[in-house]
Design an enzyme around this catalytic site. Structure first.
Site, PDB file in Angstrom:
ATOM      1  N   HIS A  58      21.797  41.451  32.559  1.00 33.96           N
ATOM      2  CA  HIS A  58      23.057  41.600  32.746  1.00 33.96           C
ATOM      3  C   HIS A  58      22.955  41.258  34.307  1.00 33.96           C
ATOM      4  O   HIS A  58      23.084  42.259  35.127  1.00 33.96           O
ATOM      5  CB  HIS A  58      23.513  42.844  32.516  1.00 33.96           C
ATOM      6  CG  HIS A  58      25.077  43.162  32.642  1.00 33.96           C
ATOM      7  ND1 HIS A  58      25.838  43.866  31.951  1.00 33.96           N
ATOM      8  CD2 HIS A  58      25.935  42.282  33.396  1.00 33.96           C
ATOM      9  CE1 HIS A  58      27.029  43.847  32.006  1.00 33.96           C
ATOM     10  NE2 HIS A  58      27.222  42.859  33.147  1.00 33.96           N
ATOM     11  N   ARG A  62      27.513  33.656  38.817  1.00 39.20           N
ATOM     12  CA  ARG A  62      28.612  33.108  39.412  1.00 39.20           C
ATOM     13  C   ARG A  62      28.725  31.536  39.586  1.00 39.20           C
ATOM     14  O   ARG A  62      30.018  30.937  39.633  1.00 39.20           O
ATOM     15  CB  ARG A  62      29.049  33.485  40.948  1.00 39.20           C
ATOM     16  CG  ARG A  62      29.103  35.125  40.933  1.00 39.20           C
ATOM     17  CD  ARG A  62      30.297  35.764  40.496  1.00 39.20           C
ATOM     18  NE  ARG A  62      30.465  37.067  40.649  1.00 39.20           N
ATOM     19  CZ  ARG A  62      30.900  38.049  39.699  1.00 39.20           C
ATOM     20  NH1 ARG A  62      31.113  37.528  38.671  1.00 39.20           N
ATOM     21  NH2 ARG A  62      30.976  39.304  40.339  1.00 39.20           N
ATOM     22  N   ASP A 152      31.564  39.887  29.070  1.00 38.21           N
ATOM     23  CA  ASP A 152      31.574  40.891  29.644  1.00 38.21           C
ATOM     24  C   ASP A 152      32.511  40.593  30.910  1.00 38.21           C
ATOM     25  O   ASP A 152      32.700  39.571  31.572  1.00 38.21           O
ATOM     26  CB  ASP A 152      30.075  41.146  30.676  1.00 38.21           C
ATOM     27  CG  ASP A 152      29.953  42.181  31.468  1.00 38.21           C
ATOM     28  OD1 ASP A 152      30.174  43.098  31.218  1.00 38.21           O
ATOM     29  OD2 ASP A 152      29.617  41.719  32.722  1.00 38.21           O
ATOM     30  N   HIS A 179      30.958  44.883  26.282  1.00 40.06           N
ATOM     31  CA  HIS A 179      31.590  45.445  27.634  1.00 40.06           C
ATOM     32  C   HIS A 179      32.770  46.373  27.150  1.00 40.06           C
ATOM     33  O   HIS A 179      33.726  45.969  26.760  1.00 40.06           O
ATOM     34  CB  HIS A 179      32.181  44.612  28.469  1.00 40.06           C
ATOM     35  CG  HIS A 179      33.055  45.054  29.619  1.00 40.06           C
ATOM     36  ND1 HIS A 179      32.464  45.122  31.263  1.00 40.06           N
ATOM     37  CD2 HIS A 179      34.106  45.835  29.753  1.00 40.06           C
ATOM     38  CE1 HIS A 179      33.448  45.672  31.880  1.00 40.06           C
ATOM     39  NE2 HIS A 179      34.286  46.111  30.878  1.00 40.06           N
ATOM     40  N   HIS A 232      26.012  48.467  30.151  1.00 40.34           N
ATOM     41  CA  HIS A 232      26.399  49.692  31.167  1.00 40.34           C
ATOM     42  C   HIS A 232      27.029  50.894  30.765  1.00 40.34           C
ATOM     43  O   HIS A 232      28.237  51.066  31.077  1.00 40.34           O
ATOM     44  CB  HIS A 232      27.182  48.878  32.345  1.00 40.34           C
ATOM     45  CG  HIS A 232      28.253  48.015  32.192  1.00 40.34           C
ATOM     46  ND1 HIS A 232      29.470  48.292  31.265  1.00 40.34           N
ATOM     47  CD2 HIS A 232      28.449  46.766  32.514  1.00 40.34           C
ATOM     48  CE1 HIS A 232      30.072  47.248  31.212  1.00 40.34           C
ATOM     49  NE2 HIS A 232      29.637  46.531  31.975  1.00 40.34           N
ATOM     50  N   ASN A 278      32.980  48.374  37.886  1.00 48.67           N
ATOM     51  CA  ASN A 278      33.648  48.461  36.420  1.00 48.67           C
ATOM     52  C   ASN A 278      32.266  48.565  35.615  1.00 48.67           C
ATOM     53  O   ASN A 278      31.521  47.383  35.529  1.00 48.67           O
ATOM     54  CB  ASN A 278      34.352  47.284  36.142  1.00 48.67           C
ATOM     55  CG  ASN A 278      34.912  47.407  34.773  1.00 48.67           C
ATOM     56  OD1 ASN A 278      34.335  47.966  33.824  1.00 48.67           O
ATOM     57  ND2 ASN A 278      35.691  46.476  34.367  1.00 48.67           N
ATOM     58  N   ASP A 305      23.713  44.717  36.144  1.00 50.61           N
ATOM     59  CA  ASP A 305      25.079  44.066  36.510  1.00 50.61           C
ATOM     60  C   ASP A 305      25.207  43.667  37.820  1.00 50.61           C
ATOM     61  O   ASP A 305      26.221  43.934  38.437  1.00 50.61           O
ATOM     62  CB  ASP A 305      26.078  45.382  36.146  1.00 50.61           C
ATOM     63  CG  ASP A 305      27.481  44.783  36.077  1.00 50.61           C
ATOM     64  OD1 ASP A 305      27.643  43.431  36.180  1.00 50.61           O
ATOM     65  OD2 ASP A 305      28.370  45.773  35.879  1.00 50.61           O
ATOM     66  N   HIS A 309      30.417  39.589  45.409  1.00 44.60           N
ATOM     67  CA  HIS A 309      31.521  39.054  45.625  1.00 44.60           C
ATOM     68  C   HIS A 309      31.507  38.746  47.347  1.00 44.60           C
ATOM     69  O   HIS A 309      31.072  39.388  47.991  1.00 44.60           O
ATOM     70  CB  HIS A 309      32.623  40.315  45.565  1.00 44.60           C
ATOM     71  CG  HIS A 309      32.877  40.769  44.084  1.00 44.60           C
ATOM     72  ND1 HIS A 309      33.449  39.905  43.210  1.00 44.60           N
ATOM     73  CD2 HIS A 309      32.485  41.929  43.288  1.00 44.60           C
ATOM     74  CE1 HIS A 309      33.587  40.222  42.305  1.00 44.60           C
ATOM     75  NE2 HIS A 309      33.039  41.491  42.133  1.00 44.60           N
TER      76      HIS A 309
HETATM   77 ZN   LIG Z   1      30.749  44.720  32.342  1.00 41.48          ZN
END
Ligand SMILES: [Zn+2]
Length: 430
Positions: A58, A62, A152, A179, A232, A278, A305, A309
């Site tokens: 996971h 990007r 996801d 998800h 997750h 999240n 995950d 950013h």
């Molecule tokens: Zn997720």
């Protein structure tokens, strides 16, 4: 000068007795005590742990579309720094990875850069919109050979679409990674629903929003005889449902992130958006249930995950900030702190949860293999005695949104080998 042979001397293989491991070309040639160097490059691994190369089911790389936060190159460099030799790249890119063309683009970029293998994940629905099934078969049949499908970032909330996706992937042994987030129950949600959200006056994200989807999906997987993976897990209730489903023989696997093994919603009191993620950080009770479930195998794997950013998407007020944390470069240290140093898992257990099991779930060929002669030399060396504060300035990732800045964590990945080639050498990227 390139040497084809490397001798890793005196490493504790999966935490066991010190042994030498001789790599010849792309393959482990021998494992044993007192192996002859015979002109090989020597890596002195005294006191270090040798693990199979880590596999992350996971990761958000990007690219295409958000190259300001991460690219396949920077993300795979971050992966190599963290000890990973294979990452699964999530489909929520721009454009969405919902066609053979986009998944092949990501797969090709991974091949070009060579810091670790990149296995694209295909979207379940067109544009992640939850309305119409994407061309799962075409993505599977493409050069990328997609076996894991996920929307996801969004939940496949429509039960009929989820059922069809599970039926479809069954034909070629694929898996749907859900998800789990009931959308109506999480409208406007900003953090875990509980004591802290009530005190801070922030919109709550109830545990039942996750648990109700997991309950539905394990029943759907049982009904159609297919395989479902839960992304997750974050609540004690989710653990109970997965435990029940496994006891019934339902083909379900589950993951937990490093941050959900360590951090709680108390941190949100700082209003620092670095803790906005999240699913949200939950309570101490949830953290302890997740650790226990990872130890007893109810939760199969650790997955990062990794969600990069750019600064401007995190450096703002809580409500406006993006959700997510980078994780590839700190995952193993957090697992050492929460699972190994607490006595819940030994290093063989870490190898299982971070390499063998994720490779098996995602069908990552050549990864998650035993450290033994004849196997591909995908390996990670860890110095477990290291202690140091996390400094994001040194990250290989393009983004710095780590919740561990300045926090002391144990362990450090010193070397990563991808098919015999060092991608990380003495803590430095090759
Ligand atoms: Zn997720």
């Amino acid at each position: 000068m390139t040497m084809s042979k490397t001798l890793i001397r005196g490493a504790k293989v999966l935490g066991g007795e010190p042994q030498d491991v001789l790599i010849d070309g792309e393959t482990i040639e021998a494992v044993g005590a007192g192996l002859s160097a015979d002109g090989a490059r020597i890596v002195d691994a005294a006191g270090q742990i040798l693990l199979p190369g880590l596999v992350d089911l996971h990761t958000h790389l990007r690219e295409p579309g958000r190259e300001d936060s991460e690219t396949v190159l920077t993300g795979t460099r971050a992966a190599a720094s963290g000890g990973y030799t294979s990452v699964f790249a999530m489909a929520n890119t721009f454009p969405v990875a919902d066609t053979a063309g986009v998944v092949e683009q990501v797969w090709r970029l991974g091949k070009e850069h060579g810091y670790c293998d990149v296995q694209p994940i295909g979207a379940v629905t067109v544009g992640l919109e939850g309305q119409k099934l994407a061309e799962l078969g075409a993505m599977h049949d493409s050069a990328a050979g997609v076996t894991v499908f996920s929307d996801d970032g969004k939940c496949v909330h429509d039960a009929v679409i989820m059922r069809r996706a599970l039926e479809y992937v069954k034909a070629f042994g694929g898996v749907v990674a859900q998800h789990a987030q009931e959308p109506r129950l999480t409208e406007g949600a900003q953090m875990n629903e509980g004591v802290v959200s009530a005190e801070l006056g922030l919109g709550g994200w109830p545990a039942v929003a996750e648990e109700s989807i997991i309950a539905r999906d394990v029943l759907l997987a049982e009904h159609v005889g297919s395989r479902v993976h839960i992304c997750h897990l974050s609540t004690a209730g989710s653990v109970e449902i997965v435990r029940w489903a496994k006891s019934r023989g339902i083909d379900v696997t589950a993951e937990v992130t490093p941050h959900h093994l360590l951090l709680t919603d108390e941190l949100v009191r700082s209003y620092d958006p670095v803790y906005k993620v999240n699913p949200p950080l939950r309570t101490e009770r949830d953290v302890m249930a997740l650790r226990e479930a990872l130890a007893d195998g109810t939760i199969d794997i650790v997955a990062t995950d990794h969600a990069p950013h750019p600064h401007e998407d995190k450096d703002c007020e809580w409500a406006a900030a993006a959700m997510g944390m980078v994780g590839l470069e700190t995952a193993l240290s957090v697992v050492q702190e929460t699972m190994v140093e607490t006595g819940l898992l030994d290093w063989a257990g870490v190898a299982d949860r971070m390499s063998f099991a994720p490779a098996r779930i995602g069908r990552a060929e050549g990864h998650g293999r035993p450290v033994s002669a004849g196997e591909p030399a995908n390996l990670t060396l860890v110095d477990p005695a290291y202690r140091g504060a996390v400094d994001p300035v040194g990250f290989a990732s393009r983004s710095r949104n780590t919740p561990y800045e300045g926090r002391e964590l144990p362990g450090r990945v010193t070397h990563t080998f991808l098919r015999g080639r060092a991608t990380l050498m003495d803590g430095k990227l090759a």
